[in-house]
Enzyme design. Sequence first.
Site, PDB file in Angstrom:
ATOM      1  N   GLU A  56       0.834  -1.199   0.000  1.00 52.12           N
ATOM      2  CA  GLU A  56       0.000   0.000   0.000  1.00 52.12           C
ATOM      3  C   GLU A  56       0.875   1.259   0.000  1.00 52.12           C
ATOM      4  OE1 GLU A  56      -0.208  -2.621   1.947  1.00 52.12           O
ATOM      5  OE2 GLU A  56      -2.207  -3.002   2.718  1.00 52.12           O
ATOM      6  N   ALA A 165      13.798 -43.124  -9.847  1.00 53.94           N
ATOM      7  CA  ALA A 165      15.195 -43.479 -10.113  1.00 53.94           C
ATOM      8  C   ALA A 165      15.188 -44.879 -10.730  1.00 53.94           C
ATOM      9  CB  ALA A 165      16.019 -43.466  -8.820  1.00 53.94           C
ATOM     10  N   THR A 294      11.654 -41.746   0.686  1.00 53.50           N
ATOM     11  CA  THR A 294      11.551 -42.142   2.094  1.00 53.50           C
ATOM     12  C   THR A 294      11.189 -40.935   2.958  1.00 53.50           C
ATOM     13  OG1 THR A 294      13.246 -43.809   1.681  1.00 53.50           O
ATOM     14  CG2 THR A 294      12.767 -43.294   3.982  1.00 53.50           C
ATOM     15  N   ALA A 298       7.646 -39.918   5.050  1.00 53.89           N
ATOM     16  CA  ALA A 298       7.554 -39.485   6.456  1.00 53.89           C
ATOM     17  C   ALA A 298       6.743 -38.192   6.569  1.00 53.89           C
ATOM     18  CB  ALA A 298       8.958 -39.295   7.028  1.00 53.89           C
TER      19      ALA A 298
HETATM   20  N1  LIG Z   1      13.312 -38.033  -9.241  1.00 56.52           N
HETATM   21  C1  LIG Z   1      13.195 -37.313  -8.138  1.00 56.52           C
HETATM   22  O1  LIG Z   1      12.361 -36.405  -8.063  1.00 56.52           O
HETATM   23  C2  LIG Z   1      14.096 -37.592  -6.988  1.00 56.52           C
HETATM   24  C3  LIG Z   1      14.195 -36.643  -5.958  1.00 56.52           C
HETATM   25  C4  LIG Z   1      15.006 -36.929  -4.863  1.00 56.52           C
HETATM   26  C5  LIG Z   1      15.663 -38.142  -4.819  1.00 56.52           C
HETATM   27  N2  LIG Z   1      15.548 -39.021  -5.833  1.00 56.52           N
HETATM   28  C6  LIG Z   1      16.221 -40.332  -5.768  1.00 56.52           C
HETATM   29  O2  LIG Z   1      15.769 -40.938  -4.565  1.00 56.52           O
HETATM   30  C7  LIG Z   1      16.780 -41.800  -4.091  1.00 56.52           C
HETATM   31  C8  LIG Z   1      17.028 -41.522  -2.614  1.00 56.52           C
HETATM   32  O3  LIG Z   1      15.810 -41.665  -1.910  1.00 56.52           O
HETATM   33  P1  LIG Z   1      15.761 -42.320  -0.472  1.00 56.52           P
HETATM   34  O4  LIG Z   1      14.334 -42.622  -0.200  1.00 56.52           O
HETATM   35  O5  LIG Z   1      16.761 -43.422  -0.387  1.00 56.52           O
HETATM   36  O6  LIG Z   1      16.338 -41.182   0.437  1.00 56.52           O
HETATM   37  P2  LIG Z   1      15.738 -39.836   1.098  1.00 56.52           P
HETATM   38  O7  LIG Z   1      14.277 -39.886   1.205  1.00 56.52           O
HETATM   39  O8  LIG Z   1      16.391 -38.692   0.432  1.00 56.52           O
HETATM   40  O9  LIG Z   1      16.396 -39.939   2.527  1.00 56.52           O
HETATM   41  C9  LIG Z   1      15.941 -40.939   3.398  1.00 56.52           C
HETATM   42  C10 LIG Z   1      16.755 -40.877   4.654  1.00 56.52           C
HETATM   43  O10 LIG Z   1      16.450 -39.682   5.351  1.00 56.52           O
HETATM   44  C11 LIG Z   1      16.743 -39.895   6.714  1.00 56.52           C
HETATM   45  N3  LIG Z   1      15.639 -39.416   7.526  1.00 56.52           N
HETATM   46  C12 LIG Z   1      15.720 -38.480   8.489  1.00 56.52           C
HETATM   47  N4  LIG Z   1      14.549 -38.280   9.081  1.00 56.52           N
HETATM   48  C13 LIG Z   1      13.681 -39.130   8.489  1.00 56.52           C
HETATM   49  C14 LIG Z   1      12.305 -39.411   8.709  1.00 56.52           C
HETATM   50  N5  LIG Z   1      11.573 -38.771   9.623  1.00 56.52           N
HETATM   51  N6  LIG Z   1      11.743 -40.369   7.959  1.00 56.52           N
HETATM   52  C15 LIG Z   1      12.431 -41.003   7.000  1.00 56.52           C
HETATM   53  N7  LIG Z   1      13.741 -40.787   6.763  1.00 56.52           N
HETATM   54  C16 LIG Z   1      14.360 -39.847   7.501  1.00 56.52           C
HETATM   55  C17 LIG Z   1      16.897 -41.407   6.898  1.00 56.52           C
HETATM   56  O11 LIG Z   1      18.278 -41.713   7.027  1.00 56.52           O
HETATM   57  P3  LIG Z   1      19.114 -41.320   8.357  1.00 56.52           P
HETATM   58  O12 LIG Z   1      18.127 -41.428   9.483  1.00 56.52           O
HETATM   59  O13 LIG Z   1      20.185 -42.330   8.392  1.00 56.52           O
HETATM   60  O14 LIG Z   1      19.617 -39.937   8.126  1.00 56.52           O
HETATM   61  C18 LIG Z   1      16.402 -41.991   5.601  1.00 56.52           C
HETATM   62  O15 LIG Z   1      17.040 -43.189   5.257  1.00 56.52           O
HETATM   63  C19 LIG Z   1      17.993 -41.567  -4.958  1.00 56.52           C
HETATM   64  O16 LIG Z   1      18.064 -42.608  -5.916  1.00 56.52           O
HETATM   65  C20 LIG Z   1      17.692 -40.249  -5.627  1.00 56.52           C
HETATM   66  O17 LIG Z   1      18.330 -40.156  -6.899  1.00 56.52           O
HETATM   67  C21 LIG Z   1      14.786 -38.783  -6.920  1.00 56.52           C
END
Ligand SMILES: NC(=O)c1ccc[n+]([C@@H]2O[C@H](COP(=O)([O-])OP(=O)(O)OC[C@H]3O[C@@H](n4cnc5c(N)ncnc54)[C@H](OP(=O)(O)O)[C@@H]3O)[C@@H](O)[C@H]2O)c1
Length: 359
Positions: A56, A165, A294, A298
């Site tokens: 404004e 992926a 993952t 969550a």
């Molecule tokens: N195409 C797309 O849009 C895209 C985007 C992103 C990723 N990706 C692909 O996704 C893959 C990775 O995915 P991801 O599922 O393995 O990993 P993520 O979702 O990136 O990370 C998961 C990790 O986060 C940590 N974390 C911390 N707090 C959490 C909670 N409350 N709940 C769940 N996890 C929690 C956990 O490990 P800690 O507790 O050990 O830390 C868990 O293993 C890769 O291949 C990547 O290239 C693709």
Amino acid sequence: MAQQADITAMRRAVELAARGLGATSPNPVVGCVITDASGHQVGEGFHRRAGGPHAEVHSLREAGVLARGGTAYVTLEPCNHTGRTGPCAQALIEAGIGRVVYAVGDPNPQATGGADTLRAAGVEVAQGLLDDEAEAVNIAWLTSVRRGRPFVRWKYGATLDGRIAAADGTSRWITSAESRADVHRLRAESDAVVVGSGTARTDDPHLAVRGVEGAVQPLRVVVDTEAGAVKPGARVLDDAAPTLIAIAEDATTPVGGVDVVRLPRAGRGLSVPALLDALHTRGVRSVLLEGGPTLAGAFVAAGAVDQVVGYLAPVLLGAGPNALAGGGISTITDALRLDITETVRIGSDLRITATLKGA
Ligand SMILES: NC(=O)c1ccc[n+]([C@@H]2O[C@H](COP(=O)([O-])OP(=O)(O)OC[C@H]3O[C@@H](n4cnc5c(N)ncnc54)[C@H](OP(=O)(O)O)[C@@H]3O)[C@@H](O)[C@H]2O)c1
């Protein structure tokens, strides 16, 4: 019935408001247009950054004496309180504005009451014009005020068979260059970009904004419970944007003086509500959750996803992780149903935006 001139002026105010996206937190985005007593536009403006003049005030400055007896079109109810700047309701009264049309009421208990102040001063006030459009442009801030946590937009890029992926974890690139450029725009509109430790390990993502002129860099956040995924030299640690690593209360402090926030553990990883609370405390009002599946699961299980933006590429993989993992849903009656709010062709892909039904 609203007059066409009123609609035109308010639509311009909504366009102006959008220019502030990503730069105004913890404040809302607001746009304003002022017309003179005969209906000609004499001023316009938007809120550019927290601490700076409100929309404004920019518009009144431009309009000068021509504002007297005119109309102010504002996307959000003019504020009534003195914060870092003075109350806008008072500024409009002092400028001699005769009518104020605003789209959305201010839900912030500290700032509300502007409409009453204007009416008490004899200004004609109308609410609700293009409120859907004004609400949509300000959805992040409005959600943060209503829910007491940042607005969360979960974005992913997937094949037509839902994979984010390949089976070996590689994901560069599923979507087109145009879609990836569009993601930079989403980052620029967000206060924080969040990924899990799995994505940090696999992709070593950079997460800063590139190619968006004038963008304010978001806070890059890695949710890394054990403080083991972000190693010295990781791309997310460069100086292109600030970075925060969320780690467990009992995790070892990472080397290299990186900014950390310690959070309570949840069943797996860290507590999502505690993470959002910590970000909110730091002024973050909008989060772009960039995965992976993952961490997205969550957030979904915690009821902390407000909007989904999926880039679907005409690609098939047949194997590899799905976009979402472990969202806490085991039977079809518990499925989360969404409303599609937009579909757009971007390069060779389709961008689908959806919100939770009833949200
Ligand atoms: N195409 C797309 O849009 C895209 C985007 C992103 C990723 N990706 C692909 O996704 C893959 C990775 O995915 P991801 O599922 O393995 O990993 P993520 O979702 O990136 O990370 C998961 C990790 O986060 C940590 N974390 C911390 N707090 C959490 C909670 N409350 N709940 C769940 N996890 C929690 C956990 O490990 P800690 O507790 O050990 O830390 C868990 O293993 C890769 O291949 C990547 O290239 C693709």
